[in-house]
Design a protein around this motif. Structure first.
Motif, PDB file in Angstrom:
ATOM      1  N   ALA A 242       0.928  -1.254  -0.157  1.00 19.57           N
ATOM      2  CA  ALA A 242       0.082   0.027  -0.195  1.00 19.57           C
ATOM      3  C   ALA A 242       0.724   1.315  -0.082  1.00 19.57           C
ATOM      4  O   ALA A 242       0.525   2.193  -0.659  1.00 19.57           O
ATOM      5  N   TRP A 243       1.847   1.119   0.922  1.00 11.86           N
ATOM      6  CA  TRP A 243       2.975   2.294   0.934  1.00 11.86           C
ATOM      7  C   TRP A 243       3.333   2.616  -0.395  1.00 11.86           C
ATOM      8  O   TRP A 243       3.542   3.816  -0.789  1.00 11.86           O
ATOM      9  N   VAL A 244       3.866   1.869  -1.143  1.00  8.98           N
ATOM     10  CA  VAL A 244       4.560   1.655  -2.581  1.00  8.98           C
ATOM     11  C   VAL A 244       3.433   2.361  -3.629  1.00  8.98           C
ATOM     12  O   VAL A 244       3.897   3.262  -4.369  1.00  8.98           O
ATOM     13  N   ARG A 245       2.092   2.003  -3.409  1.00 12.03           N
ATOM     14  CA  ARG A 245       0.900   2.574  -4.381  1.00 12.03           C
ATOM     15  C   ARG A 245       1.108   4.304  -3.771  1.00 12.03           C
ATOM     16  O   ARG A 245       0.833   4.915  -4.725  1.00 12.03           O
ATOM     17  N   GLU A 246       1.283   4.562  -2.680  1.00 12.90           N
ATOM     18  CA  GLU A 246       1.241   6.074  -2.450  1.00 12.90           C
ATOM     19  C   GLU A 246       2.491   6.759  -2.961  1.00 12.90           C
ATOM     20  O   GLU A 246       2.486   7.820  -3.172  1.00 12.90           O
ATOM     21  N   LEU A 247       3.701   5.871  -2.749  1.00 12.86           N
ATOM     22  CA  LEU A 247       4.920   6.612  -3.075  1.00 12.86           C
ATOM     23  C   LEU A 247       5.241   6.838  -4.540  1.00 12.86           C
ATOM     24  O   LEU A 247       5.713   7.659  -5.147  1.00 12.86           O
ATOM     25  N   PHE A 248       4.507   6.072  -5.304  1.00 11.57           N
ATOM     26  CA  PHE A 248       4.756   5.625  -6.821  1.00 11.57           C
ATOM     27  C   PHE A 248       3.441   5.792  -7.272  1.00 11.57           C
ATOM     28  O   PHE A 248       3.083   4.748  -8.065  1.00 11.57           O
ATOM     29  N   PRO A 249       2.644   6.820  -7.277  1.00 12.08           N
ATOM     30  CA  PRO A 249       0.952   6.868  -7.800  1.00 12.08           C
ATOM     31  C   PRO A 249       0.814   6.474  -9.435  1.00 12.08           C
ATOM     32  O   PRO A 249       0.379   6.259 -10.010  1.00 12.08           O
ATOM     33  N   GLU A 250       2.161   7.107 -10.093  1.00 15.51           N
ATOM     34  CA  GLU A 250       2.114   6.744 -11.425  1.00 15.51           C
ATOM     35  C   GLU A 250       2.379   5.454 -12.049  1.00 15.51           C
ATOM     36  O   GLU A 250       2.389   5.048 -13.177  1.00 15.51           O
ATOM     37  N   CYS A 251       2.989   4.583 -10.967  1.00 18.25           N
ATOM     38  CA  CYS A 251       3.133   3.207 -11.403  1.00 18.25           C
ATOM     39  C   CYS A 251       1.855   2.403 -11.193  1.00 18.25           C
ATOM     40  O   CYS A 251       1.118   2.325 -10.327  1.00 18.25           O
ATOM     41  N   ARG A 252       1.806   1.357 -12.261  1.00 19.26           N
ATOM     42  CA  ARG A 252       0.746   0.604 -12.016  1.00 19.26           C
ATOM     43  C   ARG A 252       0.638  -0.446 -10.933  1.00 19.26           C
ATOM     44  O   ARG A 252      -0.447  -0.724 -10.399  1.00 19.26           O
TER      45      ARG A 252
END
Ligand code: GUN
Ligand code: ZN
Length: 442
Positions: A242-252
């Motif tokens: 979930a944290w990676v989704r927040e940190l890299f919102p441009e990535c799928r």
């Protein structure tokens, strides 16, 4: 020349993709002939020995291991030498475990004397467990990398390792910068890579602790050194994902982050992958990148149950190795790691066969690291890294094995009941590097 005789077991291919009968080679009375650190010949003792020139046979040093099984030395695809002393740290999941226990422990590796002390203990622990090669994270300090390669060189063992790169979301005293990560890694490549049996591995810790700038710098380094291995972590814990989704919102998704920076490729090995989605597994397959399954760690930290069966689905099989992930993992023993892999598979409703588990711990890890032509099997031309497993290591193992009716059942009993006590002898590059001493025996 050295002749090592005993029952022999190795893999010639991936038993997730072909039948076990096609992949597993077993010789009840086998022999491994070693010359200059490499395997000269291996197979059924009678014909293999008969094919040697009599003069060579006469001058060879011969050893016979009865009640034993000779297997390729284990290959631990993922672990952290800087965490040796915090193995078994109580009570937390990944992100809190990192900040509470791991980061302070890794800070101490700024001191070269501490690094050397732990590096020696770490490598000895691996050898006592039959692990002849590992792919290790050092710490952010270049001197910690020097220490581990120095100790590995002293022991003559093959080692893959790299400096951890991390420039954010970590204490200031454990951070580098994109430029420092690039410069230090490049200098360490020049210093260590290809020296003896040392291989340098480009090592971003994981996406949350590397800025885009740092991942870009390490992607550029990886492009400059296309043959080098890369290691990191992926999709171990749900909060992390979930944290990676927040940190890299441009990535799928998580895999897309590493892919965007050129870090998904052959010889790129990622610890865990517990929560990878179908698209991510297919992307790994397409790129030739690998996942290292770390079951003792996944259970200890409560990260989840990696689905080995789904990962190896024949339509897009993941390249897969096995690792201890010490100190998130709870044992240096690859036998115990196979044991826990079996239990994790059971929790997913499937059975991981012993042949598949031993494959993952040997040839599977070698294939993941792009080293199957060098280590991980017992075949002519490969380095003579071997573990001799003791079928009488404990009274219980001996008793259980009286019932074993196939090589597969011998393997299964070893992985369920075995640990460092079941490792009688270890050869690295053909040299005896460990012999288990039992109190009271001669
Ligand atoms: N993710 C990022 N760093 C680490 C680590 O040191 N151990 C584990 N298990 N996961 C990580
Ligand atoms: Zn790890």
């Amino acid at each position: 020349m050295r002749i090592i005789r005993g029952s022999l077991l190795t893999f010639t291919a991936d038993p997730f993709l072909r039948s076990e009968a096609e992949c597993l080679r077993y010789e009840a009375d086998g022999v491994v002939v070693v010359e200059d650190g490499k395997i000269l010949a291996a197979g059924d003792a009678g014909p293999t020995l008969a094919a040697l020139p009599a003069e060579a046979r006469d001058r060879a040093e011969a050893v016979r291991h009865s009640d034993a099984l000779i297997v390729p030395g284990f290959i631990d695809g993922h672990l952290h030498y800087g965490q040796t002393e915090i193995i078994g740290a109580y009570g937390l999941q990944l992100l809190d475990w990192l900040s509470t226990y791991t980061f302070p422990a890794e800070r101490a590796f700024a001191d070269p004397a501490h690094a050397a002390d732990v590096a020696g203990a770490f490598l000895d622990e691996l050898l006592h467990n039959g692990t002849t090669t590992c792919c290790a994270f050092c710490t952010v300090f270049p001197q910690s990398v020097d220490a581990l390669f120095a100790e590995a060189g002293r022991r003559g063992v093959r080692l893959l390792a790299g400096k951890v790169c991390m420039d954010r979301n970590a204490p200031e005293w454990l951070r580098d910068t994109p430029q420092q990560a690039y410069d230090d890694s490049k200098a360490l490549i020049a210093k260590h890579h290809g020296k003896g049996r040392a291989e340098y591995v480009i090592t971003p810790r994981f996406a949350p602790t590397s800025s885009s700038e740092q991942l870009e710098a390490l992607g550029a380094l990886a492009e400059e050194f296309p043959d080098l291995a890369v290691q990191s972590h992926i999709s171990e814990n749900r909060d992390e994902v979930a944290w990676v989704r927040e940190l890299f919102p441009e990535c799928r998704d998580y895999a897309d982050v590493y892919d965007a920076f050129g870090l998904l490729r052959p010889r790129a090995v990622y610890g865990h992958g517990v929560h990878l989605n179908e698209r991510e597994i297919a992307l790994f397959h397409e790129r030739g990148a690998a996942v290292v399954h770390c079951p003792t760690s996944n259970l200890f930290l409560g990260s989840g149950c990696f689905n080995v069966e789904a990962a190896k689905a024949p339509a897009r099989p993941l390249r897969l190795g096995l690792g201890t992930d010490v100190g998130g993992g709870t044992s240096f023993s690859m036998l115990q790691t196979m044991n826990e892999a079996y239990k994790v598979a059971r929790l997913n409703g499937v059975s991981l066969s012993a042949a598949r588990a031993f494959y993952l711990a040997t040839r599977g890890s070698a294939e993941s690291l792009g080293l199957a032509h060098t280590i991980g099997s017992i075949e002519p031309g490969l380095e003579a890294d071997l573990a001799v497993l003791d079928l009488r290591a404990t009274p219980l193992l001996e008793r259980r094995l009286r019932r074993a009716e196939s090589p597969q059942d011998i393997l299964f009993a070893l992985m369920i009941l075995g640990d460092d006590r079941a490792v009688r002898a270890v050869y690295s590059g053909g040299e005896l590097v460990h012999e288990r001493r039992v109190v009271g025996s001669k």
